[in-house]
Design a protein around this motif. Structure first.
Motif, PDB file in Angstrom:
ATOM      1  N   ARG A 137       0.829  -1.202   0.000  1.00 23.92           N
ATOM      2  CA  ARG A 137       0.000   0.000   0.000  1.00 23.92           C
ATOM      3  C   ARG A 137       0.871   1.262   0.000  1.00 23.92           C
ATOM      4  NH1 ARG A 137      -3.206  -3.064   3.528  1.00 23.92           N
ATOM      5  NH2 ARG A 137      -2.252  -2.116   5.377  1.00 23.92           N
ATOM      6  N   CYS A 138       1.953   1.222   0.787  1.00 23.36           N
ATOM      7  CA  CYS A 138       2.861   2.367   0.817  1.00 23.36           C
ATOM      8  C   CYS A 138       3.475   2.622  -0.557  1.00 23.36           C
ATOM      9  CB  CYS A 138       3.977   2.127   1.835  1.00 23.36           C
ATOM     10  SG  CYS A 138       3.481   2.402   3.532  1.00 23.36           S
ATOM     11  N   LEU A 139       3.895   1.544  -1.218  1.00 21.33           N
ATOM     12  CA  LEU A 139       4.508   1.696  -2.536  1.00 21.33           C
ATOM     13  C   LEU A 139       3.504   2.213  -3.554  1.00 21.33           C
ATOM     14  CD1 LEU A 139       6.703  -1.520  -2.614  1.00 21.33           C
ATOM     15  CD2 LEU A 139       7.501   0.837  -2.421  1.00 21.33           C
ATOM     16  N   ASP A 140       2.273   1.688  -3.489  1.00 17.82           N
ATOM     17  CA  ASP A 140       1.224   2.186  -4.385  1.00 17.82           C
ATOM     18  C   ASP A 140       1.016   3.684  -4.184  1.00 17.82           C
ATOM     19  OD1 ASP A 140       0.842  -0.304  -5.431  1.00 17.82           O
ATOM     20  OD2 ASP A 140      -0.931  -0.777  -4.248  1.00 17.82           O
ATOM     21  N   ARG A 141       0.969   4.083  -2.928  1.00 16.40           N
ATOM     22  CA  ARG A 141       0.762   5.499  -2.590  1.00 16.40           C
ATOM     23  C   ARG A 141       1.932   6.341  -3.101  1.00 16.40           C
ATOM     24  NH1 ARG A 141       2.373   8.684   1.754  1.00 16.40           N
ATOM     25  NH2 ARG A 141       0.904  10.307   2.430  1.00 16.40           N
ATOM     26  N   MET A 142       3.153   5.849  -2.902  1.00 17.28           N
ATOM     27  CA  MET A 142       4.343   6.573  -3.333  1.00 17.28           C
ATOM     28  C   MET A 142       4.369   6.737  -4.848  1.00 17.28           C
ATOM     29  SD  MET A 142       8.321   5.475  -2.748  1.00 17.28           S
ATOM     30  CE  MET A 142       8.170   4.111  -3.916  1.00 17.28           C
ATOM     31  N   HIS A 143       4.072   5.649  -5.571  1.00 18.62           N
ATOM     32  CA  HIS A 143       4.087   5.712  -7.029  1.00 18.62           C
ATOM     33  C   HIS A 143       2.981   6.622  -7.563  1.00 18.62           C
ATOM     34  CE1 HIS A 143       6.226   1.561  -6.953  1.00 18.62           C
ATOM     35  NE2 HIS A 143       7.088   2.553  -6.906  1.00 18.62           N
ATOM     36  N   LEU A 144       1.813   6.554  -6.938  1.00 24.24           N
ATOM     37  CA  LEU A 144       0.716   7.416  -7.372  1.00 24.24           C
ATOM     38  C   LEU A 144       1.054   8.883  -7.123  1.00 24.24           C
ATOM     39  CD1 LEU A 144      -2.143   7.595  -8.498  1.00 24.24           C
ATOM     40  CD2 LEU A 144      -3.005   7.397  -6.155  1.00 24.24           C
ATOM     41  N   ARG A 145       1.656   9.171  -5.965  1.00 28.68           N
ATOM     42  CA  ARG A 145       2.056  10.543  -5.653  1.00 28.68           C
ATOM     43  C   ARG A 145       3.069  11.056  -6.673  1.00 28.68           C
ATOM     44  NH1 ARG A 145       3.724   9.820  -0.453  1.00 28.68           N
ATOM     45  NH2 ARG A 145       5.879   9.517  -1.072  1.00 28.68           N
ATOM     46  N   ARG A 146       4.026  10.202  -7.018  1.00 32.75           N
ATOM     47  CA  ARG A 146       5.046  10.604  -7.997  1.00 32.75           C
ATOM     48  C   ARG A 146       4.429  10.811  -9.377  1.00 32.75           C
ATOM     49  NH1 ARG A 146      10.544   7.207  -8.635  1.00 32.75           N
ATOM     50  NH2 ARG A 146      10.951   8.328  -6.705  1.00 32.75           N
ATOM     51  N   GLU A 147       3.578   9.876  -9.804  1.00 33.27           N
ATOM     52  CA  GLU A 147       2.972  10.000 -11.132  1.00 33.27           C
ATOM     53  C   GLU A 147       2.109  11.251 -11.234  1.00 33.27           C
ATOM     54  OE1 GLU A 147       0.905   6.372 -11.731  1.00 33.27           O
ATOM     55  OE2 GLU A 147       2.728   5.166 -11.928  1.00 33.27           O
ATOM     56  N   ASN A 148       1.321  11.535 -10.198  1.00 33.46           N
ATOM     57  CA  ASN A 148       0.469  12.732 -10.219  1.00 33.46           C
ATOM     58  C   ASN A 148       1.307  13.999 -10.291  1.00 33.46           C
ATOM     59  OD1 ASN A 148      -1.857  11.235 -10.113  1.00 33.46           O
ATOM     60  ND2 ASN A 148      -2.163  11.465  -7.918  1.00 33.46           N
ATOM     61  N   TYR A 149       2.372  14.031  -9.502  1.00 36.99           N
ATOM     62  CA  TYR A 149       3.215  15.230  -9.486  1.00 36.99           C
ATOM     63  C   TYR A 149       3.884  15.434 -10.841  1.00 36.99           C
ATOM     64  CZ  TYR A 149       6.703  18.611  -7.974  1.00 36.99           C
ATOM     65  OH  TYR A 149       7.477  19.729  -7.843  1.00 36.99           O
ATOM     66  N   LEU A 150       4.445  14.359 -11.387  1.00 36.03           N
ATOM     67  CA  LEU A 150       5.148  14.481 -12.669  1.00 36.03           C
ATOM     68  C   LEU A 150       4.181  14.808 -13.796  1.00 36.03           C
ATOM     69  CD1 LEU A 150       7.760  11.594 -12.396  1.00 36.03           C
ATOM     70  CD2 LEU A 150       8.084  14.035 -11.995  1.00 36.03           C
ATOM     71  N   LEU A 151       2.960  14.259 -13.737  1.00 33.26           N
ATOM     72  CA  LEU A 151       1.968  14.582 -14.763  1.00 33.26           C
ATOM     73  C   LEU A 151       1.617  16.062 -14.713  1.00 33.26           C
ATOM     74  CD1 LEU A 151       0.028  13.726 -16.987  1.00 33.26           C
ATOM     75  CD2 LEU A 151      -1.637  13.119 -15.215  1.00 33.26           C
ATOM     76  N   LYS A 152       1.388  16.575 -13.510  1.00 30.81           N
ATOM     77  CA  LYS A 152       1.088  18.007 -13.374  1.00 30.81           C
ATOM     78  C   LYS A 152       2.264  18.855 -13.854  1.00 30.81           C
ATOM     79  CE  LYS A 152      -2.092  17.548  -9.441  1.00 30.81           C
ATOM     80  NZ  LYS A 152      -2.275  17.823  -7.999  1.00 30.81           N
ATOM     81  N   HIS A 153       3.471  18.417 -13.521  1.00 33.57           N
ATOM     82  CA  HIS A 153       4.658  19.167 -13.944  1.00 33.57           C
ATOM     83  C   HIS A 153       4.774  19.192 -15.466  1.00 33.57           C
ATOM     84  CE1 HIS A 153       8.793  20.443 -14.378  1.00 33.57           C
ATOM     85  NE2 HIS A 153       9.063  19.316 -15.014  1.00 33.57           N
ATOM     86  N   GLU A 154       4.562  18.034 -16.114  1.00 35.68           N
ATOM     87  CA  GLU A 154       4.688  17.977 -17.569  1.00 35.68           C
ATOM     88  C   GLU A 154       3.597  18.785 -18.255  1.00 35.68           C
ATOM     89  OE1 GLU A 154       5.476  14.468 -19.618  1.00 35.68           O
ATOM     90  OE2 GLU A 154       7.211  13.911 -18.412  1.00 35.68           O
TER      91      GLU A 154
END
Length: 460
Positions: A137-154
């Motif tokens: 669950r922690c890894l899922d949360r971490m990956h989702l947080r990273r993907e959302n941030y990078l998507l917003k950045h791009e």
């Protein structure tokens, strides 16, 4: 006391699947050797790295050396509790997700754990699948947080529009591919130079894609697109003010690129104070977020790009000489489109197919006249200008007059005659084969893919 039940978001598994842990780095902190050994035995076969510490002092020494994605922390230990230690670490810059384990818990303890920054809570005694599910669950949360941030950045930086392939078979582009293949397995810093629109970001993405970091994040940063007063915060992140009502850390772009590739475009636009910090990060592979007292170990491949004359910028005092020499290890100059004019046809066809599909309109025919005129143009805006021309032509439903028609007196030009003869011959062979492209390719002595590409270009 009402006990807090550990939520389970996925079914327990009795098999040996890794629960998505294969790339995870985990630190176990517990004063009981038996519990540490139990957790290490469960996690080590499934994870990239598992370390253990008998107390918080040992844990801090390990965290100064290596970045951990997750810390599994016992609450009841000699000295300070796990919650007290976690609360202190959040204030000095603690970037791992924490799972708290304890034999004694009530609602108040759970609330304190969440306030201290724990992301999950597991009660002793627990089964192996419960701790594995908590880590997953922690890894899922971490990956989702990273993907959302990078998507917003791009989306904010329009970096998503620069995806693509490094097309072409000209000598100039083949030399670029050779350099990328040699550099890909190495940790070497790479600097792409060349005019605007020559495809520096596409080359950087290609380098990342053929490296051993391809499964990790590629984080593009346009240094000119972020205001000077914000760029340090965006790059390095910051730890929250513990006195704030809802303190929340911000992972910077460096942290989100951890394990992958960080691409800093238009590096000449980076403010001088940030240049000094960047030099230190490159040399020491550690970052310190704003407000943090602890440095975070970093595993990132650095790739840079610029269309500026960096030696001139160094001479003018706009760019640090030490940073220039540090990033100029492998310089890959990207060729101008007019220096690889033989690639124009392939690029034009790719843009025509992709953009017409994206716009939902029929592609325009790339006639011999159009191809000849595209090949004769100088393309000061390089590949980006070619792409924009194709998109504009699709919107208007026709090519501009200077590209659409043949030029009087040039009908016997060798380049044009070759296109005309090639088209006439291939279509004649196709007709003789009843439209069977495989047979036509056999008779022509070329691949089926070549015939398909020519037919697509001519809208046959």
């Amino acid at each position: 006391m009402s006990q807090i039940q550990t939520p389970v978001s996925r079914p327990a598994r009795a098999d040996t699947q890794d629960f998505g842990l294969s790339g995870a780095s985990i630190l176990v902190i517990d004063d009981e050797p038996g519990m540490r050994n139990f957790l290490v035995k469960i996690l080590k076969p499934r994870c990239l790295r598992v370390e253990q510490a008998a107390n918080t002092g040992e844990a801090e020494r390990l965290m100064d050396q290596v970045h951990f994605d997750i810390v599994i922390l016992d609450n009841v230990m000699p000295g300070k509790t796990g919650l007290e230690w976690l609360r202190e670490q959040r204030e000095v810059g603690f970037y791992a997700d924490a799972i708290l384990i304890t034999a004694f818990a009530d609602l108040e303890t759970a609330i304190q754990a969440l306030r201290a920054g724990a992301v999950d809570f597991v009660l002793k005694p627990f089964r192996s699948n419960q701790i594995l599910n908590a880590v997953a669950r922690c890894l899922d949360r971490m990956h989702l947080r990273r993907e959302n941030y990078l998507l917003k950045h791009e989306l904010a930086s329009d970096a998503a529009g620069e995806r693509g392939r490094l097309l072409g078979n000209s000598e100039a582009i083949r030399e670029v591919r050779t350099l990328l293949e040699r550099a890909a397995p190495l940790p070497t810093t790479v600097l792409f130079t060349g005019d605007s629109g020559t495809g520096k970001e596409i080359a950087a993405r290609t380098l990342h894609g053929i490296s051993d970091r391809a499964s990790k994040a590629f984080v593009p940063v346009n240094c000119a697109a972020i205001s000077p007063d914000r760029i340090a915060n965006e790059l390095f992140g910051h730890v929250p003010d513990s006195s704030a009502p809802h303190p929340e850390r911000k992972d910077g772009l460096f942290a989100h690129a951890n394990g992958g590739t960080l691409f800093l475009d238009e590096i000449a636009e980076l403010p001088l104070p940030v240049q000094a910090t960047l030099l230190r990060v490159i040399e020491e592979k550690r970052i310190r977020p704003a407000g943090a007292t602890r440095e975070i170990p970093l595993d990132v491949r650095f790739v840079f790009a610029t269309n500026a004359d960096l030696p001139e910028a160094v001479a003018a005092g706009r760019f640090r000489a030490d940073l220039y020499h540090r990033i100029n290890v492998l310089n890959i100059p990207m060729p101008r489109l007019k220096d690889r004019i033989g690639d124009v046809q392939e690029l034009a066809l790719m843009f025509m197919q992709k953009i017409s599909r994206d716009l939902g309109v029929l592609p325009l025919t790339l006639t011999e006249d159009v191809l000849v005129n595209l090949s004769r143009y100088d393309w000061p805006g390089n590949v980006r200008e070619l792409r924009n021309l194709i998109e504009r032509s699709l919107i208007l439903g026709e090519f501009p007059p200077e590209f659409a028609g043949g030029q009087e007196g040039d009908t016997d030009a060798p380049t044009e005659s070759l296109h005309v003869v090639e088209r006439r011959h291939i279509l004649a062979v196709l007709e003789a084969c009843g439209g069977n492209r495989a047979e036509a390719a056999r008779r022509l002595g070329v691949s089926r893919k070549t015939v398909d590409r020519k037919c697509a270009m001519w809208n046959v």
